[in-house]
Design a protein around this motif. Structure first.
Motif, PDB file in Angstrom:
ATOM      1  N   THR A   1     -16.021 -46.120 -13.362  1.00  0.00           N
ATOM      2  CA  THR A   1     -14.286 -45.821 -14.505  1.00  0.00           C
ATOM      3  C   THR A   1     -15.251 -45.687 -15.722  1.00  0.00           C
TER       4      THR A   1
ATOM      5  N   SER B   1     -11.280 -53.290  -7.312  1.00  0.00           N
ATOM      6  CA  SER B   1     -11.570 -53.048  -6.574  1.00  0.00           C
ATOM      7  C   SER B   1     -12.519 -52.857  -5.325  1.00  0.00           C
TER       8      SER B   1
ATOM      9  N   ALA C   1     -11.796 -45.296 -10.959  1.00  0.00           N
ATOM     10  CA  ALA C   1     -11.197 -45.778 -10.726  1.00  0.00           C
ATOM     11  C   ALA C   1     -10.070 -45.920 -11.921  1.00  0.00           C
TER      12      ALA C   1
ATOM     13  N   LEU D   1      -6.701 -45.654  -7.989  1.00  0.00           N
ATOM     14  CA  LEU D   1      -8.002 -44.834  -7.469  1.00  0.00           C
ATOM     15  C   LEU D   1      -8.226 -44.225  -6.274  1.00  0.00           C
TER      16      LEU D   1
END
Length: 321
Positions: A109, A139, A150, A155
């Motif tokens: 991320t 997640s 993400a 996702l």
């Protein structure tokens, strides 16, 4: 459960402070981050081998990151969240997906805005950083084994990630995690020799323009004096590219010079398709076709080929496996 998740910080906008922005040193960033997460997400934080602006990241940085993940696996960690800058986040996702395969549960991320204010003392008033990180942490506990991205409550499979906007919060697109894609076999443990080899990895991508064939030939021929390992030609539509016998012979010359030429499309989404008559030449030439999910995925596949095999002949033999 959260203590079994390794959170790896690699820099990027997420951890930047100051004006202009620059990555905050990990030793001062981690306490701030842990303070924000401790009540809900008591994870264990680790530094990536290199903390830098992601626009400066290259293959050795991602291989060193994979080494760190594999070493932490040896300590019992099986779930990983990585904070990475957004400029090359799609490339990081693709490289990790190709080389780690389904050997881990891993979610990358980042953010379009920093987590902290310019002084680095308080959470930034407007930021997507904490929301993206919390979504990634949630997640990683739910996904099947594999590598994912993400971002902004989406996702997606790491191999398919593509940065689609420079500034909007919904910055990435790709195939959603719920959709199954062919699994990638993991590679063996990354060694120091792989990092040294990756330092010499040379991959060039050219977005072809609608110009005359003589000019196309002239432009490409200039590269033959010192060709890269992989030369990617971004054609039009489904991968269409007008050629003549001179250009076909030039592609053959690249092959004999140790360079694999790959045909792909400059269109962001959708696969190449050779059903048009203009593509007949592909069947009888020394050119490979992109059978992946986009530019970052193609880069990652070329890197994997380069690390596993030592010659253009081997790259051609194993390309479609």
């Amino acid at each position: 459960m959260m203590k079994n998740i390794a959170l790896i910080y690699m820099g990027g906008t997420f951890g930047c402070v100051g004006d202009p922005l620059s990555p905050m040193p990990a030793e001062t960033f981690f306490p701030k981050l842990e303070e924000l997460l401790e009540n809900t997400y008591p994870v264990e934080c680790f530094c990536a081998p290199a903390i830098k602006d992601s626009s400066a990241c290259t293959a050795p940085d991602w291989l060193a990151l994979i080494q760190s993940v594999q070493q932490l696996q040896g300590q019992g960690f099986q779930q990983f969240v990585i904070i990475h800058g957004t400029d090359t986040l799609s490339y990081a996702c693709a490289v990790l997906a190709h080389l780690l395969g389904q050997s881990v549960q891993l979610v990358l991320t980042g953010s379009q805005y920093p987590l902290l204010n310019a002084a680095g003392t308080q959470p930034r008033e407007f930021s997507d950083a904490l929301e993206n990180l919390c979504f990634a942490l949630e997640s990683v506990q739910q996904v099947e084994a594999g590598v994912y991205l993400a971002f902004q409550q989406a996702l997606i499979h790491g191999r398919t990630a593509l940065k689609q906007h420079t500034t909007e919060l919904k910055a990435f697109a790709g195939v959603e995690a719920e959709v199954r894609i062919p699994p990638q076999p993991p590679v063996q443990l990354i060694q120091s020799s792989d990092l040294l080899k990756a330092e010499k990895f040379n991959c060039m991508s050219i977005m072809m323009q609608p110009i005359g064939l003589k000019s196309q030939y002239s432009n490409l021929k200039q590269l033959l004096a010192a060709p890269p390992h992989f030369l990617i030609l971004q054609g039009f539509g489904t991968g269409n590219l007008a050629v003549d016998q001179q250009i076909i012979a030039l592609i053959d010359a690249f092959y004999h010079a140790g360079c694999a030429v790959i045909l792909t499309t400059q269109v962001p989404f959708g696969a190449t398709d050779q059903r048009y008559a203009i593509a007949d030449w592909v069947q009888n030439s020394r050119i490979l076709l992109n059978d992946g999910y986009g530019h970052a995925d193609l880069y990652a596949k070329a890197l994997k080929m380069y690390l596993q095999y030592d010659s253009v002949e081997q790259w051609h033999t194993h390309w479609y496996e």
